[in-house]
Scaffold this active site. Structure first.
Site, short mmCIF file in Angstrom:
data_model
loop_
_atom_site.label_atom_id
_atom_site.label_comp_id
_atom_site.label_asym_id
_atom_site.label_seq_id
_atom_site.Cartn_x
_atom_site.Cartn_y
_atom_site.Cartn_z
N ALA A 21 60.22 47.02 78.44
CA ALA A 21 59.69 45.75 78.93
C ALA A 21 58.41 45.28 78.25
O ALA A 21 58.25 44.10 77.95
CB ALA A 21 59.45 45.85 80.43
N CYS B 170 63.21 46.69 85.59
CA CYS B 170 62.71 48.04 85.84
C CYS B 170 62.56 48.32 87.33
O CYS B 170 62.42 49.48 87.74
CB CYS B 170 61.34 48.23 85.18
N ASP C 140 64.62 43.39 73.65
CA ASP C 140 65.59 44.48 73.57
C ASP C 140 66.65 44.29 72.50
O ASP C 140 67.36 45.25 72.16
CB ASP C 140 66.29 44.66 74.92
#
Lengths: 499, 499
Positions: free
Chosen positions: A347, A52, A329
């Protein structure tokens, strides 16, 4: 030749993938059980990194890729006694034999497991159009993607130093604007990269298939963000599907007399983004067109996928094969509002579910909790968050009768010398009054994102709008009006529901 | 001579007190019922004002008292058709005759009511010591208090213009520090006024009886705030009970050859704050030593007070006398954690409960909800919030077995170029795991206050720490770490509870 590791009496916990879910599981398992054998296979060299943060690295606000790494491979190996094998790609899982097969520099290894976690993540997806293989077309899914993008920016800026935390429209400050560059996709990555590129002096053109950016947010949020992008000189083509990325002829590109480019010179370079209406010349394209879960290994091993295409699990993240878990994910999770499986590759879920699996395999099963589809993004000087179910069709499909209101309220007391506005769209079910979702947007620093926390709590607890109206939220003039904007939204929507 | 208003067929809603609770009730009742007669008696001239903004007015960040007024008397009268009678003090309530008696410029009026709301507020309490009547001793409970304090500051600054939003320690920037001045009390008012005075160049000495400031917050919060006060050159005397405010001889004060002072010249002026250990010379003293509910009218009318000394009500804010309601700072409310009556005189509760009464009297009874004892404060460049039950003795008295943890976590991603820290104390019940309370502190702008919203929701919903750990809170690097500090606190406290 295959080498088989015969394990001792101790259990072995094998993890495929060394990012958020995988390393959270490894670390938690180690804390809970000092004797467990923990083996992590990671095909790349980077583990436990904050993907991120990549847009901020490309922008130049973060100086080194290493600073995105929270724990280094050496620390995992030495301080946490985790057998972390970077540069090892798992090529096969055999749930019957309870082994995984990995390939690394030292050849193939077959690793038995007692507990297996698939934490293979998601990968950036290029749209199914011509030209995505051209030189100058990038995605941002991995640390190496981030490195390449930063190198691109550095080359384009010709050695000029990166600016620190520049929030202004760079083209106004830099002598020469570089670019133009194209960004395809108006989701988080597309918007964060539009900012990163614009802040470095590129003329940015953003293409979005839908008629608005941030489609998962409310229309009011999308509009506020789009307005702000335009203020910052980002050209927006909304409702504009990219049909092709057009490239130069390869031969032309290699005709140059000299070359110190790191790329192969005989590759064709991207020259334009082609839509139904337009052909926009660009020097570079960033594809921010979403991700898909990496499920190949699981599918090959007969592990079931769910309706979203990600790996299906139960509340403990266990797949249809015993002792095989999936988190992060690559896996589904249960939506706290609908109770249905969903795929929200972000996340926090990866960390939380990885951690839960790490605890479960050490003998204390723990559920990792559901997801609310919560997300936050900063775009230049605007912040936005969304959570729950906002889309009315989606709400109806889940059995609700959605009602929404959008309010704009001051972020601090009206008489307070600083402050701005917060716009909140709140959605609830007409019959039950239950809060279903919200989308919030404000100037950066005016609290749209942190205020969303209260609504996440409300969604998770099945709170009604009437109950939310009565929350005794903190108030003081430097932070809100007496009724925080969250309460204002609840009051207005509550009024509708009582009619 | 008594004039009696004979009302027509329409119901009459009479309200005693024209601030937050009273005017919220009047406004809501008007929206719900265009025909209702609504009469508000307010003894002063100001109505519906943001008393919470007074410290910022004294500081000079707000330029006019009028800007603290959200709706003017004229607007209430003309746009909302509310019979607002400022300058009218209610001197008697007769619940049997269903009348109130008020005194104004035009003499005494006896006003019949069908529904009556007591919204008489709270008043600043001076400590029971000598010298509180001296010239130069102020409280900050009303608009006129604010006006006097600002005039004091203006005189002391001798016409120098007020600075705007100066957050620095004023003495470092102003040529001459004025003062010294004393602030007695380390609660919100004391701290906000310490900031307001220091920002105007006064040398501020704060006296607090307890050994820490903000006693309703956690010790960690108190320490962070105290450290920050010292950094900003506020002298702190903690654990230091003020025994007396010492004054000049009245005769000396009036011996001056000339006088353009607005105060009476023969009044003695405050000269020193006297504690057991010290005698600190001061030119002025601000008393921030709490408030007490104004209950005299209610008591005289046989309306019951509760265990806190404020007016007792049911969930609809009705007192023991039918159709007589009480809301705001004069009344009790039910604590959402303990279920017991409590007295938390703050603006949001006054607004919410006033509004609820306004709706109830128009025929749709509505509960105004409980309170969580939530509060927020900004002190120079630090922000803090608290909610719920933090004190272990208080928790045990309510039947809980409290466990607390204090964590300090980064407010944004560690690699993000801006950010600070948030310190959170989280308290839960060992047996049930229920979240009982929290105290949060951070640099101003790093989100301690807005983050408290999530914990208010958790408290109100009876959430356990394990559930809180699993909240899918928004995450992006400019706003938090992957695990927001709230989740970090829950994880750490959750670990304790699982042991």
């Amino acid at each position: 030749m295959r080498a088989i590791d015969y394990q001792s009496m101790t259990d072995t916990f094998v993890i495929v993938g060394g990012d958020a879910a995988g390393m959270a599981a490894a670390s938690k398992a180690r804390r809970e059980d000092p004797d467990l054998e923990i083996v992590v296979f990671e095909k790349g060299e980077w583990v436990s990194y904050g993907a991120c943060g990549l847009p901020y690295y490309v922008k130049g606000e973060i100086q080194s890729l290493e600073s995105l790494v929270s724990v280094t491979p050496e620390e995992f190996r030495e301080e946490r006694d985790i057998d972390l094998r970077t540069g090892h790609e798992v090529v096969e899982i055999d749930p019957d034999a309870r082994t995984v097969t990995a390939e690394g520099d030292g050849g193939e290894v077959v690793q038995p497991y007692d507990h297996l976690l698939l934490a293979t993540g998601a990968e950036a997806v290029a749209p199914p159009i011509d030209g995505t293989e051209l030189e100058g077309v990038y995605t941002l899914g991995s640390m190496s993607d981030g490195k390449e993008l930063r190198e691109y920016v550095a080359r384009a800026r010709d050695g000029e130093s990166f600016q620190q935390a520049d929030r202004g429209p760079a083209c106004r400050y830099l002598e020469d604007c570089s670019g133009p560059v194209g960004v395809v996709g108006g989701g988080y990555i597309g918007l964060e990269m539009a900012e990163a590129l614009a802040a470095n002096g590129f003329e940015v053109h953003l293409f979005q298939r839908s008629d608005r950016v941030l489609t998962g947010f409310s229309e009011a949020t999308s509009e506020a963000v789009a307005d702000h992008l335009r203020e910052r000189d980002v050209a927006l083509s909304l409702g504009s599907e990219v049909l092709e990325l057009a490239g130069s002829e390869a031969s032309e590109a290699s005709d140059g007399a000299s070359s110190d480019r790191t790329q192969s010179d005989d590759a064709a370079e991207v020259e334009a983004v082609v839509t139904a209406d337009d052909r926009v010349p660009v020097e570079m394209v960033l594809l921010g067109t979403g991700v898909r879960p990496r499920t190949g290994l699981a599918e090959d091993a007969g592990i079931e996928l769910g309706p979203t295409g990600a790996i299906a699990t139960d509340a403990y993240r266990e797949t249809n094969r015993p002792d095989v878990y999936a988190a992060g994910d690559c896996a589904e999770a249960t939506h706290v509002v609908t109770g249905e499986p969903t795929h929200v590759p972000l996340a926090l879920t990866a960390n939380r579910h990885g951690r839960a699996v790490g605890q479960t395999v050490t003998g204390t099963p723990v559920e990792g909790g559901g997801v609310a589809g919560t997300a936050a993004v900063k775009v230049f000087d605007v912040e936005a968050a969304r959570t729950g179910i906002l889309d009315h069709d989606e709400a109806r499909a889940a059995g609700f009768e959605p009602v929404s209101e959008t309010i704009t309220a001051k972020s601090r007391a009206g008489y307070y010398p600083e402050g701005g506005e917060v716009t909140i769209t709140l959605t609830a079910d007409r019959d039950s009054g239950r809060v279903l979702g919200a989308s919030l947007v404000s100037e950066y620093g005016e609290g749209a994102v942190h205020r969303s926390h209260a609504i996440v709590a409300a969604l998770t607890e099945g709170t009604t709008v009437s109950e939310l109206e009565n929350y005794d939220l903190a108030y003081a003039p430097p932070f809100n009006t007496t009724w925080d904007p969250v309460l204002v939204a609840a009051k207005v929507l509550g009024g509708d529901l009582r009619e």
